[in-house]
Design an enzyme around this catalytic site. Structure first.
Site, short mmCIF file in Angstrom:
data_model
loop_
_atom_site.label_atom_id
_atom_site.label_comp_id
_atom_site.label_asym_id
_atom_site.label_seq_id
_atom_site.Cartn_x
_atom_site.Cartn_y
_atom_site.Cartn_z
N GLU A 192 46.05 29.28 -2.42
CA GLU A 192 45.51 28.01 -2.45
C GLU A 192 45.01 27.32 -1.44
O GLU A 192 46.06 27.12 -0.49
CB GLU A 192 45.97 26.99 -3.73
CG GLU A 192 45.57 25.57 -3.71
CD GLU A 192 44.01 25.59 -4.31
OE1 GLU A 192 43.41 25.04 -3.84
OE2 GLU A 192 43.92 26.20 -5.28
N THR A 227 44.23 28.34 -17.63
CA THR A 227 44.02 27.61 -16.43
C THR A 227 43.66 25.98 -16.95
O THR A 227 42.85 25.74 -18.14
CB THR A 227 42.67 28.07 -15.91
OG1 THR A 227 41.55 28.17 -16.59
CG2 THR A 227 42.96 29.69 -15.44
N ASN A 242 43.49 30.32 3.40
CA ASN A 242 42.00 30.72 3.30
C ASN A 242 41.69 31.99 2.98
O ASN A 242 41.81 32.72 4.06
CB ASN A 242 41.37 30.01 4.42
CG ASN A 242 40.04 29.99 4.25
OD1 ASN A 242 39.42 30.47 3.48
ND2 ASN A 242 39.31 29.13 5.22
N ASP A 299 34.60 27.36 -6.99
CA ASP A 299 33.74 26.15 -6.76
C ASP A 299 32.31 26.82 -6.65
O ASP A 299 32.00 27.92 -6.17
CB ASP A 299 33.98 25.80 -5.57
CG ASP A 299 33.33 24.62 -5.05
OD1 ASP A 299 32.26 24.40 -5.45
OD2 ASP A 299 33.67 23.75 -4.29
N GLU A 343 41.02 24.26 -15.65
CA GLU A 343 39.50 24.21 -15.70
C GLU A 343 39.24 24.88 -17.13
O GLU A 343 38.38 24.35 -17.56
CB GLU A 343 38.99 24.98 -14.74
CG GLU A 343 38.66 24.37 -13.35
CD GLU A 343 38.19 22.92 -13.29
OE1 GLU A 343 37.19 22.89 -13.99
OE2 GLU A 343 38.58 21.95 -12.76
#
Length: 281
Positions: free
Chosen positions: A121, A254, A156, A179, A256
């Protein structure tokens, strides 16, 4: 007169074994992967010290039962690699890229207790939440040893995935509700691209799988198009997808995924299998 405690202070006031409260770890949903995030990363996978993340899976030179009791301390001496870091009994096998608050990670960990899972993350506060929750779950399940196989790092992955994970070691990669970067000029920041797919192929074993899920149809079509054009992957059939327990967990566990369920949205799922590389001529 001192004001109310800030979020950081409230995080630090948490007792050992107490679950972190998500409201103290909130952070904006979007992060620019091309910005300088002051990240720490190893020069290569062997330079990464995983023993602090998976202390229950640190390799030892011998088992205490195989030698006299007087030599027990020596038996527990940790094997070290060329960088002096203790080695693990097995490599990390499952990676959740952009793990968010760790819903998938914490759902899969007890289902695969002998498999090492890693969440990656980029957001600082969110990473801290997952790390604190991992410690709390380990404390609460100390007698069973559950959740010792789960951990999270701030990273990252668009830049440094091969710095953390060796070639052909992962069995599963999850890309859950990434995203969408709706604007065309932002598409270069999407977590699926020809270059990134090649990196996923690099760290996956032949036969390993990439799981994707999103509620944005345009992003789903984007991922389908890029994976279908990459020679290292083939799409898994619907029957096998429906029978895969990881797909069910991915849909339901999750943050989301639950939000989409509450709002009556559609979840677009696809699974891709890493194929064998062709033989050299």
């Amino acid at each position: 007169m001192a004001g109310p405690p800030k979020k950081r202070q409230k995080r630090e006031q948490k007792q050992e074994g107490e679950m972190p409260q998500k409201k103290f770890y909130r952070q904006r949903a979007h992060a620019n992967p091309f910005s300088d995030h002051d990240l720490t990363y190893p020069a290569c996978p062997a330079a990464m010290n995983w023993s602090t993340h998976y202390p229950a899976f640190v390799a030892t030179t011998a088992t205490p039962a195989s030698i006299p009791e007087a030599d027990d301390r020596a038996a527990r001496t940790e094997d070290a690699n060329e960088y002096g870091h203790p080695t693990l009994t097995q490599p990390i096998s499952i990676a959740d890229i952009g793990c968010g608050y760790g819903g998938l990670l914490f759902a899969l960990a007890p289902l695969h207790p002998s498999t090492l899972l890693l969440g990656l993350e980029i957001r600082t506060a969110v990473t801290s939440f997952v790390q604190q929750k991992t410690l709390a779950l380990r404390t609460q399940h100390a007698t069973t040893g559950l959740y010792q196989n789960a951990s999270c790092i701030r990273a990252n992955t668009m830049k440094f995935l091969p710095n953390f994970l060796p070639r052909s070691t992962l069995k599963k990669i999850f890309l859950c509700f990434p995203d969408p970067h709706f604007k065309a000029r932002k598409h270069k920041a999407r977590i699926v691209s020809p270059t990134l797919i090649s990196e996923y192929a690099f760290v996956l074993k032949p036969g390993g799988k990439v799981y994707t899920i999103t509620d944005v149809e345009d992003l789903h079509d984007w991922m389908l198009g890029h994976f279908s054009q990459h020679e290292s992957f083939e799409r898994v059939g619907e029957e096998e997808v429906e029978a895969d327990e990881c797909v069910a967990v991915m849909k339901e566990e999750t943050e989301e995924g639950r939000k989409v369920q509450r709002n009556g949205g559609v979840k677009y799922v696809a699974v891709w299998r890493r194929v064998e590389d062709p033989a050299w001529p």
